[in-house]
Design a protein around this motif. Structure first.
Motif, short mmCIF file in Angstrom:
data_model
loop_
_atom_site.label_atom_id
_atom_site.label_comp_id
_atom_site.label_asym_id
_atom_site.label_seq_id
_atom_site.Cartn_x
_atom_site.Cartn_y
_atom_site.Cartn_z
N ARG A 150 0.80 -1.23 0.00
CA ARG A 150 0.00 0.00 0.00
C ARG A 150 0.83 1.28 0.00
O ARG A 150 0.41 2.28 -0.58
CB ARG A 150 -0.95 -0.01 1.21
CG ARG A 150 -1.97 -1.12 1.13
CD ARG A 150 -3.04 -1.02 2.19
NE ARG A 150 -4.00 -2.11 2.04
CZ ARG A 150 -5.13 -2.20 2.73
NH1 ARG A 150 -5.44 -1.29 3.64
NH2 ARG A 150 -5.95 -3.22 2.53
N ILE A 151 1.99 1.26 0.68
CA ILE A 151 2.78 2.50 0.78
C ILE A 151 4.20 2.33 0.27
O ILE A 151 4.97 3.29 0.25
CB ILE A 151 2.81 3.05 2.22
CG1 ILE A 151 3.46 2.04 3.17
CG2 ILE A 151 1.41 3.41 2.69
CD1 ILE A 151 3.63 2.58 4.60
N GLY A 152 4.57 1.11 -0.13
CA GLY A 152 5.90 0.88 -0.67
C GLY A 152 6.91 0.41 0.37
O GLY A 152 6.72 0.61 1.58
N ALA A 153 7.97 -0.19 -0.13
CA ALA A 153 8.98 -0.76 0.76
C ALA A 153 9.74 0.32 1.53
O ALA A 153 10.07 0.15 2.70
CB ALA A 153 9.96 -1.62 -0.05
N SER A 154 10.03 1.45 0.89
CA SER A 154 10.83 2.50 1.54
C SER A 154 10.11 3.08 2.75
O SER A 154 10.69 3.19 3.84
CB SER A 154 11.16 3.61 0.54
OG SER A 154 11.96 3.12 -0.50
N ALA A 155 8.84 3.46 2.55
CA ALA A 155 8.08 4.04 3.66
C ALA A 155 7.90 3.02 4.79
O ALA A 155 8.00 3.35 5.97
CB ALA A 155 6.72 4.52 3.17
N THR A 156 7.66 1.77 4.42
CA THR A 156 7.48 0.72 5.43
C THR A 156 8.76 0.52 6.23
O THR A 156 8.72 0.38 7.46
CB THR A 156 7.07 -0.61 4.77
OG1 THR A 156 5.87 -0.41 4.03
CG2 THR A 156 6.83 -1.69 5.81
N SER A 157 9.91 0.51 5.55
CA SER A 157 11.17 0.31 6.25
C SER A 157 11.49 1.49 7.15
O SER A 157 12.06 1.32 8.24
CB SER A 157 12.31 0.07 5.26
OG SER A 157 12.51 1.22 4.46
N MET A 158 11.14 2.70 6.73
CA MET A 158 11.38 3.88 7.57
C MET A 158 10.55 3.81 8.85
O MET A 158 11.02 4.14 9.94
CB MET A 158 11.05 5.16 6.80
CG MET A 158 12.03 5.49 5.69
SD MET A 158 13.74 5.69 6.23
CE MET A 158 14.45 4.12 5.71
N ILE A 159 9.30 3.38 8.72
CA ILE A 159 8.45 3.22 9.90
C ILE A 159 9.02 2.13 10.81
O ILE A 159 8.92 2.19 12.03
CB ILE A 159 7.01 2.90 9.48
CG1 ILE A 159 6.39 4.10 8.78
CG2 ILE A 159 6.15 2.50 10.69
CD1 ILE A 159 5.04 3.84 8.15
N GLY A 160 9.66 1.12 10.20
CA GLY A 160 10.28 0.05 10.98
C GLY A 160 11.38 0.52 11.90
O GLY A 160 11.74 -0.18 12.86
N THR A 161 11.91 1.75 11.67
CA THR A 161 12.94 2.27 12.56
C THR A 161 12.39 2.60 13.94
O THR A 161 13.15 2.86 14.87
CB THR A 161 13.60 3.53 11.97
OG1 THR A 161 12.60 4.54 11.75
CG2 THR A 161 14.28 3.22 10.65
N LEU A 162 11.06 2.58 14.08
CA LEU A 162 10.47 2.72 15.41
C LEU A 162 10.81 1.53 16.31
O LEU A 162 10.75 1.63 17.54
CB LEU A 162 8.94 2.81 15.29
CG LEU A 162 8.33 4.08 14.69
CD1 LEU A 162 6.84 3.86 14.43
CD2 LEU A 162 8.54 5.26 15.63
N GLY A 163 11.16 0.38 15.69
CA GLY A 163 11.33 -0.86 16.43
C GLY A 163 12.24 -0.78 17.64
O GLY A 163 11.84 -1.12 18.77
N PRO A 164 13.51 -0.35 17.47
CA PRO A 164 14.40 -0.30 18.64
C PRO A 164 13.90 0.61 19.75
O PRO A 164 14.02 0.29 20.93
CB PRO A 164 15.71 0.22 18.04
CG PRO A 164 15.65 -0.15 16.60
CD PRO A 164 14.19 -0.03 16.23
#
Length: 298
Positions: free
Chosen positions: A246-260
Motif C-alpha cells: 500500500r505505501i511501498g517498501a521504503s516508507a514501510t522500512s522507515m516506519i520500521g525504525t520505530l522498532g528499537p
C-alpha cells in the motif's frame, strides 16, 4: 479512496513494528519461568506453523505456481538462515542481554547485508555508506557499554551480544540470498514457506535435544509462546506485507525504525530494564545510520 488506502498502509506498518518489538519482551518474560531456549522456540514455532501452512496454501490457491527443484532448495536454505538459525541464536542470546540491546544489535542487519553483498556478490560499497555504517557500530558500542556497566558478569553480556550478532548475520544472509526468490515467488509466499521450514526444523531440534515431558510448562509459558507466535510472528509478517503493497517498501522500512525505540520503551515498562542516556544516544546513532543506509539504497 487512495488517501484511505495510504493511511491504512501506514497504520499496518506501525502496528507491524509494534508487534515485532514485543518479541524479545515475550521471550524475557517466559525465561522467568525457567523454560529453556529449545523448548520455548519449539512452542513458538509449533503454535505458528498451522498459520504459515494456511498462509502458504492461500497464496498458492490465489496465485498458483509450481515450485522447481531450485525453488525448494532455496526455500530450505532461506528457512535455515532467515528464521531457524536466526531465531535460535536470538533466543540463546536473550538469556544474557537486555531486550533493548538485543533489538539494537538485530537492527544493524542492513550494514551486514551491504558487507556480505560486497564479499560474496562483488557489489562495491559506496564511500557514502561508510559513515552511516560507522554510526551504527559506534551506537552499538555505546549500548553494549551501558549494559556492561550494569552487569557484574561482563562475559555473559559479551556472549549474549555475540549470539545475537550471529542471529543478525544469519538474517542478513537470508536477505542477501532471498532477492531472486522474492522476485519470482513474491515476498509473502517466500516468508510463509521459509518460515514453515524453520518451524519444522525447530520442532525436530526439540525432539532431538529435549524429552517430550519438557512441553509440560506452566500455562504462562504456553500463553507467552502463543502470543509470540501470533502477535510477534504471524501477524506482523502479514501486516508488513500489506503495508509494503500500500505505501511501498521504503516508507514501510522507515516506519520500521520505530522498532528499537519501542523495544527499549517496552523493556523499561514490562521488564524493568534500565533506561540510560548513553543507551538512548547509542540507539539514536544506530537508527540514524540505518535510515541513511536505507535512503542511499533507494
Amino acid at each position: 479512496m487512495r488517501s484511505t488506502h495510504q493511511v491504512s498502509g501506514f497504520a499496518f506498518a506501525v502496528l507491524g513494528a509494534v508487534c515485532f518489538s514485543f518479541k524479545a519482551i515475550f521471550v524475557k518474560l517466559a525465561y522467568r519461568y525457567g523454560v529453556d531456549a529449545e523448548t520455548l522456540l519449539a512452542l513458538r514455532m509449533g503454535y505458528a506453523l498451522p498459520f504459515f501452512i494456511a498462509m502458504g496454501f492461500s497464496i498458492s490457491y490465489r496465485e498458483p505456481r509450481a515450485l522447481s527443484r531450485r525453488d525448494l532448495l532455496m526455500l530450505l536454505v532461506l528457512g535455515v538462515t532467515g528464521y531457524y538459525l536466526a531465531s535460535y541464536l536470538d533466543f540463546l542470546g536473550l538469556r544474557y542481554i537486555t531486550a533493548a540491546l538485543e533489538r539494537l544489535i538485530l537492527f544493524i542487519y542492513p550494514t551486514l547485508v551491504v558487507i556480505l553483498s560486497a564479499v560474496f556478490l562483488g557489489k562495491r560499497i559506496a564511500r557514502a555508506m561508510l559513515a552511516p555504517m560507522l554510526l551504527c557500530y559506534i551506537g552499538i558500542g555505546l549500548a553494549v557499554s551501558h549494559d556492561l556497566d550494569l552487569s557484574h558478569a561482563g562475559s555473559n553480556v559479551a556472549l549474549g551480544c555475540l549470539l545475537v550478532f550471529g542471529s543478525t548475520l544469519s538474517y542478513a544472509t537470508y536477505l542477501m540470498l532471498s532477492g531472486e526468490e522474492v522476485k519470482t515467488l513474491g515476498a509473502t509466499r517466500v516468508a510463509a514457506l521459509a518460515t514453515s521450514v524453520a518451524c519444522v526444523l525447530s520442532l525436530l531440534q526439540f525432539v532431538l535435544m529435549r524429552p517430550l515431558a519438557s512441553l509440560a510448562q506452566p500455562w504462562q509459558v504456553h500463553a507467552l509462546a502463543l502470543a509470540m507466535a501470533l502477535l510477534s510472528t504471524v501477524l506482523p509478517i502479514w501486516l508488513i506485507a500489506v503495508a509494503m503493497r500500500r505505501i511501498g517498501a521504503s516508507a514501510t522500512s522507515m516506519i520500521g525504525t520505530l522498532g528499537p525505540v519501542l523495544t527499549i520503551l517496552f523493556g523499561w515498562v514490562f521488564l524493568g530494564e534500565s533506561l540510560g542516556a548513553i543507551q538512548l544516544f547509542g540507539a539514536g546513532l544506530v537508527i540514524t545510520g540505518v535510515v541513511l543506509i536505507g535512503r542511499m539504497k533507494d
